[in-house]
Write a protein that holds these residues in place. Structure first.
Motif, short mmCIF file in Angstrom:
data_model
loop_
_atom_site.label_atom_id
_atom_site.label_comp_id
_atom_site.label_asym_id
_atom_site.label_seq_id
_atom_site.Cartn_x
_atom_site.Cartn_y
_atom_site.Cartn_z
N ASP A 1 0.94 -1.42 0.14
CA ASP A 1 -0.04 0.10 0.18
C ASP A 1 0.98 1.74 -0.35
N ARG A 2 0.72 1.74 -1.33
CA ARG A 2 1.56 2.92 -1.51
C ARG A 2 1.66 4.38 -0.49
N SER A 3 0.24 4.55 0.07
CA SER A 3 -0.13 5.64 1.11
C SER A 3 0.68 5.66 2.74
N LEU A 4 0.69 4.06 2.63
CA LEU A 4 1.92 4.39 4.00
C LEU A 4 3.16 5.16 3.81
N GLU A 5 4.07 5.17 2.60
CA GLU A 5 4.46 6.09 2.18
C GLU A 5 4.46 7.38 2.09
N GLU A 6 3.64 7.78 1.49
CA GLU A 6 3.40 8.86 0.83
C GLU A 6 3.23 9.37 2.76
N ALA A 7 2.54 9.01 3.14
CA ALA A 7 1.94 9.40 4.97
C ALA A 7 3.39 9.43 5.60
N ALA A 8 3.69 8.94 5.28
CA ALA A 8 5.43 9.10 6.15
C ALA A 8 6.45 10.19 5.22
N ARG A 9 6.68 10.88 3.58
CA ARG A 9 6.31 11.92 3.33
C ARG A 9 6.21 13.08 4.27
N ASP A 10 4.76 12.79 4.20
CA ASP A 10 3.70 13.61 4.65
C ASP A 10 3.78 14.54 6.36
N LEU A 11 4.36 13.67 6.68
CA LEU A 11 4.72 14.02 7.91
C LEU A 11 6.23 14.06 8.07
N GLY A 12 6.80 15.15 7.12
CA GLY A 12 8.25 15.67 6.68
C GLY A 12 9.54 13.91 6.67
N ARG A 13 8.69 12.88 6.57
CA ARG A 13 10.37 12.02 6.11
C ARG A 13 10.99 11.93 4.34
N THR A 14 11.58 12.49 4.51
CA THR A 14 12.61 12.58 3.35
C THR A 14 12.36 11.28 2.48
N PRO A 15 13.03 10.78 1.55
CA PRO A 15 12.68 9.57 0.29
C PRO A 15 13.38 8.36 0.46
N PHE A 16 14.53 8.96 1.09
CA PHE A 16 14.87 8.32 1.55
C PHE A 16 14.86 7.25 3.08
N GLN A 17 14.85 8.18 3.98
CA GLN A 17 14.39 7.68 5.25
C GLN A 17 12.84 6.72 5.19
N ALA A 18 11.74 7.76 4.18
CA ALA A 18 10.45 6.72 4.27
C ALA A 18 10.76 5.30 3.53
N PHE A 19 11.72 4.87 2.96
CA PHE A 19 12.25 4.02 2.09
C PHE A 19 12.62 3.23 3.66
N PHE A 20 13.28 3.63 3.47
CA PHE A 20 14.21 2.60 5.27
C PHE A 20 13.38 2.47 6.10
N GLU A 21 12.20 3.01 6.35
CA GLU A 21 11.35 3.13 8.16
C GLU A 21 10.52 2.47 7.31
N VAL A 22 9.72 2.79 6.29
CA VAL A 22 8.19 1.85 5.62
C VAL A 22 8.21 1.03 5.46
N THR A 23 9.25 1.47 3.91
CA THR A 23 8.60 0.38 2.54
C THR A 23 9.25 -0.91 3.00
N LEU A 24 11.23 -0.83 3.38
CA LEU A 24 12.42 -1.21 3.59
C LEU A 24 11.17 -2.35 3.98
N PRO A 25 10.60 -2.26 6.20
CA PRO A 25 10.24 -3.55 6.67
C PRO A 25 9.29 -3.90 6.41
N ASN A 26 8.57 -3.25 5.13
CA ASN A 26 6.91 -4.09 5.25
C ASN A 26 7.54 -5.27 3.67
N ILE A 27 8.22 -5.10 2.60
CA ILE A 27 8.81 -6.24 2.19
C ILE A 27 9.99 -7.01 1.84
N ALA A 28 10.44 -6.81 3.93
CA ALA A 28 11.17 -7.32 3.62
C ALA A 28 11.42 -8.78 3.54
#
Lengths: 265, 294
Positions: A158-185
């Motif tokens: 679900d991409r909206s999770l990553e978008e939420a992280a971006r809206d909360l001020g994360r850089t794309p890099f941080q959003a990837f490591f904190e949200v996306t990567l754990p999900n696709i681990a």
């Protein structure tokens, strides 16, 4: 389809499975044969396993294979993750068609072509053939498999999770490591294992790209097999099959458990 | 955003260097001549001579390796025999794989998962080892003939010949055929079968008029996934086939390792690639469509 399987269906499955598993089963059974002959059962023995651990060339080959597998699988997984991200996240970019072509083509490309072309590359740039050329070649072959496995997982994420992280001020890099990567681990882990086993199995590409002192286990097995059936090969094959089967079944059970947990949420 | 393709950069560069560029080298080498040197081919590009070096290099290229291939009947025989093996192999796989995939799709979901796992597992175990396992079974004094003898039947010769190669191909590629077939059959809407039954179709008619046509995309995917690599297969014809078994993968290997004729090996590789490029492109389009529309 809800209709249950008919007798014919069950027979087809049973015969198919017997066809798939009987040869492997026989190979494992005969690795414990005391006799050197494949068709004569001479009693239970582990002497071929003993002989295996005395065989320095075989042990060296196992060492090379494990090193090549670990390093190449890691490179393939990192590059494969990036490739999967590009393929799922980015609609169109220049060279996309070429890019997806380069991802899918090696999956079906005959290995002799890949092996030959990689060898010519190493000769052309003057790279001495050895463990590193095999590693780079395996990373190239397996990165495509890794990309496909991770892409399948990313497509359902679900991409909206990553978008939420971006809206909360994360850089794309941080959003990837904190949200996306754990999900696709789980998919990343599966991709690494697939890349590792493919590297472990490869004979053709390794034969083309290896040099002196970098004989891999399949190359060693192949040179022995050409001389005929040999119980020591049965023993090393059994160990290899046991290792891979344990890994795959463990991964399957982990995935099943994770699926059960996510279903409950 | 101009940087949207950024994550693609590293894998793109890697594949360009290790996958795309080497093909240029294969094409170049196929137009070179064999030479007694290390590496064993000529001409070699000498950039220290500047433009003259490049001109001399281009003049040195020719189609001798290809001409030689057309003149020597062995290559044409090997080419046709590769296609024949791959076609028979793919056909046999359909006959073996379809009933299996169909049966699996009709099992209860829990059983289905386990069966799927069982089909995938051999794919993870070494190709070489699985082919090796067949040698002990098929060789003249092997297990199959031991069982036949025990049953009082005459022995069969299924080693070092073409039927052995077909058995090996079917065995090694079965998971690649079953998986795509299973995935289309499993998704099929059962109400279609009920509708066909309501309209008076027998079960066999329903299969041929509803189930089978709807499974064609899976069938095409499975057939391509098996056919393409089979054409260039090396391990199976080498270990199970006899000295008269000709296949392009084996020809490339022999030219390269035994004859040390790199230009000939490259020319065979280019011809193999040219043959497979159309099926590969079709397969690719199918894959991207499948991936882009989940």
């Amino acid at each position: 389809m809800k209709r249950g399987p008919s007798t014919f269906n069950i027979a087809a499955i049973a015969l198919g499975m017997a066809f798939l598993y009987l040869p492997i089963l026989l190979l494992v059974v005969f690795s414990f044969n005391a006799s050197k002959l494949v068709t004569v059962w001479g009693g239970f023995s582990t002497r071929w396993y003993g002989a295996l651990f005395q065989d320095q060339q075989m042990l060296d080959a196992i060492g090379v294979t494990l090193r090549v597998g670990t390093v190449s699988a890691t490179i393939a997984t990192v590059l494969g993750t990036l490739a999967a991200l590009a393929l799922t996240r980015v609609g169109g970019f220049r060279g996309r068609l070429l890019f997806s072509g380069m991802i899918y083509a090696p999956l079906v490309m005959p290995e002799v072509i890949l092996g030959l072309s990689l060898l010519l590359l190493f000769v052309a740039v003057g790279a001495p053939r050895g463990i590193w050329t095999v590693t780079a070649s395996h990373a190239t072959m397996t990165l495509c498999y890794a990309a496909v496995v991770i892409q399948a997982r990313l497509a359902s994420f679900d991409r909206s999770l990553e978008e939420a992280a971006r809206d909360l001020g994360r850089t794309p890099f941080q959003a990837f490591f904190e949200v996306t990567l754990p999900n696709i681990a789980p998919a990343v882990a599966a991709a690494w294992m697939l890349a590792f086993t493919l590297s472990l199995d490869d004979l053709v590409i390794a034969s083309f790209t290896s040099g002196p002192g970098s004989t891999t286990l399949p190359m060693r097995i192949y040179s022995q097999v050409r001389l005929g059936v040999n119980p020591e090969i049965n023993a090393v094959s059994t160990l290899l099959i046991g290792l891979v089967a344990t890994g795959v079944i463990a991964a399957y059970l982990i995935q099943q458990r994770q699926r059960a947990t996510t279903d409950r949420v | 955003m101009p940087w949207r393709g950024l994550p693609a950069l590293a894998p793109f560069l890697w594949l360009a260097a290790f996958f795309l560029f080497p093909f240029v080298l294969v094409a170049k080498l196929s137009m070179s001549d064999i030479a007694l040197a290390i590496p064993p081919y000529a001409p070699r590009l000498d950039l220290s001579r500047g433009l003259n070096g490049l001109v001399a290099f281009v003049h040195g290229l020719d189609f001798d390796a290809y001409r030689h291939m057309f003149e020597d009947g062995v290559y044409a025989a090997s080419y046709l025999s590769s296609l024949k093996f791959a076609a028979i192999g793919t056909g046999s796989l359909l006959l073996v794989g379809y009933p299996m995939a169909y049966g699996m799709a009709r099992c209860p979901p829990g059983v289905r998962q386990a069966l799927l796992m069982m089909v995938v597992l051999p794919f993870w175990t070494s190709f070489l080892i699985r082919i090796y396992a067949w040698i002990a079974i098929l060789k003249p004094e092997g297990l199959l003939n031991a069982v036949l003898g025990w049953l009082g039947l005459p022995p069969v010769a299924l080693m070092d010949n073409d039927p052995a190669v077909i058995i090996g191909l079917v065995y090694a590629y079965l998971p690649f055929m079953v998986l795509p077939l299973y995935s289309v059959l499993e998704r099929q809407d059962e109400s279609l079968l009920e509708a066909a039954a309501d309209l008076g179709c027998t079960r066999i008619e329903t299969f041929w008029r509803v189930t089978f046509p709807l499974s064609l995309p899976g069938l095409a995917a499975g057939a391509l996934l098996c056919f393409i690599p089979m054409v260039g297969e090396f391990v199976i014809p080498d270990l199970l086939g006899g000295s008269s078994t000709l296949m392009l993968g084996k020809t490339i290997w022999t030219e390269f390792f035994a004859n040390r004729d790199w230009p000939a090996a490259s020319a065979v590789a280019i011809i193999l690639l040219a043959t497979l490029i159309a099926p590969i492109l079709i397969y690719q389009r199918q894959q991207s469509k499948l991936m882009d529309t989940p």
